[in-house]
Design an enzyme around this catalytic site. Structure first.
Site, short mmCIF file in Angstrom:
data_model
loop_
_atom_site.label_atom_id
_atom_site.label_comp_id
_atom_site.label_asym_id
_atom_site.label_seq_id
_atom_site.Cartn_x
_atom_site.Cartn_y
_atom_site.Cartn_z
CG HIS A 1 -3.34 6.17 8.03
ND1 HIS A 1 -3.93 4.97 7.75
CD2 HIS A 1 -2.89 6.07 9.30
CE1 HIS A 1 -3.86 4.17 8.81
NE2 HIS A 1 -3.22 4.81 9.76
CD GLU B 1 0.05 6.59 11.56
OE1 GLU B 1 0.86 6.28 10.68
OE2 GLU B 1 -0.87 5.84 11.94
CG HIS C 1 3.97 3.44 11.09
ND1 HIS C 1 3.88 2.12 10.70
CD2 HIS C 1 2.71 3.81 11.45
CE1 HIS C 1 2.62 1.71 10.80
NE2 HIS C 1 1.89 2.71 11.26
#
Ligand code: NAG
Ligand code: NAG
Ligand code: NAG
Length: 309
Positions: free
Chosen positions: A96, A174, A178
């Site tokens: 993930h 992602e 992040h």
């Protein structure tokens, strides 16, 4: 290979090179590196993130404030993009991401909109009202290619597989959500000779490295916990199987009222940078969303999987 045969290979190579025969030549310009410039960290104290006793002066040396690092993985049974060849890796969970939680478990997101590569930002509006504009440029896969990293791209396509969107969209999500909040990937950490997207490729390498530390499928399987459309497992069976290997209890996520296992998050503090540092697992700071018992770890749809070794 014996020393003798190695020697003869070398002399053979030299002979061919001298003769000027066609021979796979070495690239004239080598592939640019993607690592940060950390020499300023050498004279600073080093420690595990979230465990520093003094304030961190150089945020390139240790992820801060996001020092609670989560390597997160999915167990999906299909991708929705099977027709495009987007299949799940047999006998493995999928990546993930690698998330920078604050030490107390709260987190920031989309911290640098100049590095916004997410075509479908989620959330599209941050809690402070900032709008995150959808990205419409070339996929982040093209950044990886531009750095000559076909190896990394192949690994990502095998193990970092999206459900419901093209892989590159998910990777861009992602990174922008992040990694832009992870201080060790800040553009400033790459020094004055920063090459555009060096940080993106460096982050992807770091994610892959972190993922390798937590082979969930094999850890569970070695404890007798394998996908089954018949059996169910208890939460403590899952937790114990991982704890005996990593020393800590990860977060297990379930859908369908806590009955279908779908994700795992490994929490850690990291010594030094996320890129190169040692990860020390700690117990999850988030309560599992799985039921105590009756958890189904579903077999995947056969046509959604492929052999990747
Ligand atoms: C560690 O450093 C960060 C960043 O300077 C600071 O916010 C935090 O309070 C420090 N932690 C401790 C326990 O001193
Ligand atoms: C979850 O449980 C509630 C209450 O038992 C039920 O109403 C609901 O339909 C369930 N949801 C799913 C997705 O199974
Ligand atoms: C197992 O069950 C899930 C959920 O019903 C289904 O999607 C999957 O295809 C099943 N797998 C096999 C191998 O039967």
């Amino acid at each position: 290979m014996s020393p003798r045969s190695r020697l003869s290979l070398v002399s053979c190579f030299i002979a061919v090179a001298h003769a000027g025969l066609p021979f796979p030549s070495f690239p004239q310009v080598s592939i640019p590196n993607t690592f940060p410039q950390l020499s300023a960290c050498l004279s600073a104290p080093s420690f595990f993130s979230c465990e520093n006793t003094t304030s961190i002066a150089d945020t390139c040396c240790s992820p801060t404030p996001g020092g609670l690092v989560l390597q997160t993985q999915f167990w999906d049974t299909f991708t929705g993009f099977e027709k495009k060849g987007q299949l799940l890796p047999k006998n493995s969970w999928t990546i993930h991401g690698l998330w920078p939680d604050n030490c107390d478990g709260s987190f920031e997101q989309y911290c640098d909109l100049s590095r916004q590569f997410d075509p479908a930002p989620s959330p599209a509006i941050l809690p402070d009202g900032t709008v995150v504009p959808p990205y419409i440029g070339p996929g982040v896969d093209t950044f990886v290619k531009a750095f000559g990293r076909a190896d990394l791209l192949a690994f990502m396509n095998d193990y970092w597989v999206s459900q419901g969107s093209p892989n590159a969209d998910f990777w861009g999500h992602e990174f922008s959500k992040h990694a832009t909040c992870t201080s060790t990937f800040d553009v400033a950490c790459y020094g004055t000779h920063y090459r555009k997207h060096q940080d993106v490729v460096d982050f992807f390498d770091a994610v892959v490295r972190a993922f390798h530390q937590y082979p969930t499928f094999n850890m569970l399987a070695s404890a007798g916990i394998t996908p089954s459309n018949v059996t169910t497992y208890t939460l403590s069976q899952l937790q114990n199987a991982i704890k005996t290997q990593t020393g800590s209890i990860p977060f297990f996520g379930c859908t369908t009222n806590g009955t279908v296992l779908s994700e795992v998050w490994y929490f850690s503090h990291v010594h030094g940078t996320e890129q190169f540092g040692a990860y020390k697992t700690i117990d999850s700071t988030t309560k599992s969303s799985c039921s105590a018992a009756g958890i189904r770890y579903l077999e995947r749809t056969r046509t959604s999987e492929r052999e990747v070794r």
